[in-house]
Enzyme design. Structure first.
Site, mmCIF file in Angstrom:
data_model
loop_
_atom_site.group_PDB
_atom_site.id
_atom_site.type_symbol
_atom_site.label_atom_id
_atom_site.label_comp_id
_atom_site.label_asym_id
_atom_site.label_seq_id
_atom_site.Cartn_x
_atom_site.Cartn_y
_atom_site.Cartn_z
ATOM 1 N N TRP A 44 -4.691 -1.871 0.011
ATOM 2 C CA TRP A 44 -3.815 -1.676 1.192
ATOM 3 C C TRP A 44 -2.596 -1.120 0.497
ATOM 4 O O TRP A 44 -2.188 -0.201 1.042
ATOM 5 C CB TRP A 44 -3.403 -2.931 2.078
ATOM 6 C CG TRP A 44 -2.517 -2.412 3.138
ATOM 7 C CD1 TRP A 44 -1.203 -2.876 3.162
ATOM 8 C CD2 TRP A 44 -2.620 -1.577 4.257
ATOM 9 N NE1 TRP A 44 -0.389 -2.495 4.075
ATOM 10 C CE2 TRP A 44 -1.231 -1.573 4.933
ATOM 11 C CE3 TRP A 44 -3.464 -0.850 4.756
ATOM 12 C CZ2 TRP A 44 -1.084 -0.729 6.093
ATOM 13 C CZ3 TRP A 44 -3.457 0.038 5.643
ATOM 14 C CH2 TRP A 44 -2.244 -0.144 6.537
ATOM 15 N N GLU A 52 -5.669 2.026 8.464
ATOM 16 C CA GLU A 52 -6.930 0.901 8.108
ATOM 17 C C GLU A 52 -8.068 1.671 7.795
ATOM 18 O O GLU A 52 -8.796 1.200 7.112
ATOM 19 C CB GLU A 52 -6.963 0.055 9.079
ATOM 20 C CG GLU A 52 -5.658 -0.902 9.278
ATOM 21 C CD GLU A 52 -5.442 -1.869 8.014
ATOM 22 O OE1 GLU A 52 -6.345 -2.056 7.128
ATOM 23 O OE2 GLU A 52 -4.217 -2.732 8.371
ATOM 24 N N TYR A 97 6.953 -4.086 3.529
ATOM 25 C CA TYR A 97 5.826 -4.129 4.742
ATOM 26 C C TYR A 97 5.803 -5.359 5.168
ATOM 27 O O TYR A 97 5.706 -5.795 6.493
ATOM 28 C CB TYR A 97 4.868 -3.368 4.140
ATOM 29 C CG TYR A 97 3.396 -3.599 5.076
ATOM 30 C CD1 TYR A 97 3.572 -2.717 6.079
ATOM 31 C CD2 TYR A 97 2.665 -4.537 4.889
ATOM 32 C CE1 TYR A 97 2.501 -2.848 6.999
ATOM 33 C CE2 TYR A 97 1.344 -4.331 5.512
ATOM 34 C CZ TYR A 97 1.340 -3.842 6.718
ATOM 35 O OH TYR A 97 0.367 -3.785 7.866
#
Length: 187
Positions: A48, A40, A18
Site C-alpha cells: 500500500w 486498491e 494516512y
C-alpha cells in the site's frame, strides 16, 4: 506523550499521516469511494505504501479519479497511461480502471449511488473489530468474499476478496484499528 498507533503504519511519515487522517474513516462520497477502489485495485500484489507514494501521480493521470471521464477513455488514452512512469504501468490494471468506471456508473444507475450499494453489505454500519495487534487482522472475510463475488459478477476486475477487504478497511466499512490505537474510538 506520543499517541499509540497501529503497528503497520509506524515509522513512515506518509503512512502515519494516512493512518491518522483517512484510514478507517467511514466514506460515503461516490467520488472518494471510486478513488479508493481504483487505488486498491492497482495495489493488488504490491504494498500500500507504493500506492500512497504514487497517489498524486494517479490523481493527475486519471483526471482526479473522475469515473465519468475514465469510463470514456480510449485505447489511445490507455496507451498514454502505460507510458506514465508516475503510476503502476500494468496493462490489465489500466484497462480494468476503465471497465470498473463503466461498471461503477451502472451500479449508480441501479442503486442510486455506489455508496448505497456498497454500504448495504454491512447494513450501513461499520463492522467494529477488537484486534490487539494488526497482525491478527484477517486478509479477507465472508463479507469481502460476498462483495468480491458480486462485483465480479457485475464485470469488475482486480476485485478479489483481499483487495475488497483492504477497500473496506480504507473506507471505514470495517474498523480494524488496533484497540490501543488512538484512532480506534475516533472512527
Amino acid at each position: 506523550m506520543e499517541k499509540h498507533k497501529c503497528g503497520w503504519c509506524v515509522g513512515d511519515t506518509l503512512y502515519e499521516k494516512y493512518h491518522d487522517n483517512e484510514w478507517g474513516v467511514p466514506l460515503h462520497d461516490d467520488q472518494l469511494l471510486f478513488e479508493f477502489l481504483i487505488l486498491e485495485t492497482f495495489q493488488a500484489g504490491l504494498s500500500w505504501i507504493t500506492i500512497l507514494r504514487k497517489r498524486e501521480n494517479f490523481r493527475d493521470a486519471f483526471h482526479n479519479f473522475d469515473y465519468k471521464m475514465i469510463a470514456q477513455y480510449t485505447d489511445e488514452k490507455k496507451d498514454e497511461l502505460l507510458q506514465d512512469k508516475g503510476i503502476i504501468r500494468n496493462k490489465l490494471k489500466v484497462k480494468s480502471a476503465v471497465t470498473n468506471a463503466q461498471n461503477f456508473i451502472k451500479i449508480q444507475d441501479e442503486f442510486g449511488s455506489f455508496d448505497s450499494y456498497i454500504w448495504n453489505f454491512v447494513q450501513g454500519k461499520p463492522i467494529v473489530n477488537t484486534w490487539k495487534n494488526h497482525k491478527d487482522c484477517p486478509a479477507n472475510t465472508q463479507v469481502s468474499d460476498t462483495i468480491s463475488k458480486d462485483l465480479k459478477k457485475r464485470g469488475f476486475k482486480f476485485v478479489g476478496s483481499t483487495v475488497i477487504y483492504a477497500f473496506m478497511q480504507a473506507i471505514g466499512m470495517v474498523n480494524d484499528h488496533e484497540i490501543g490505537c488512538f484512532r480506534y474510538k475516533e472512527v
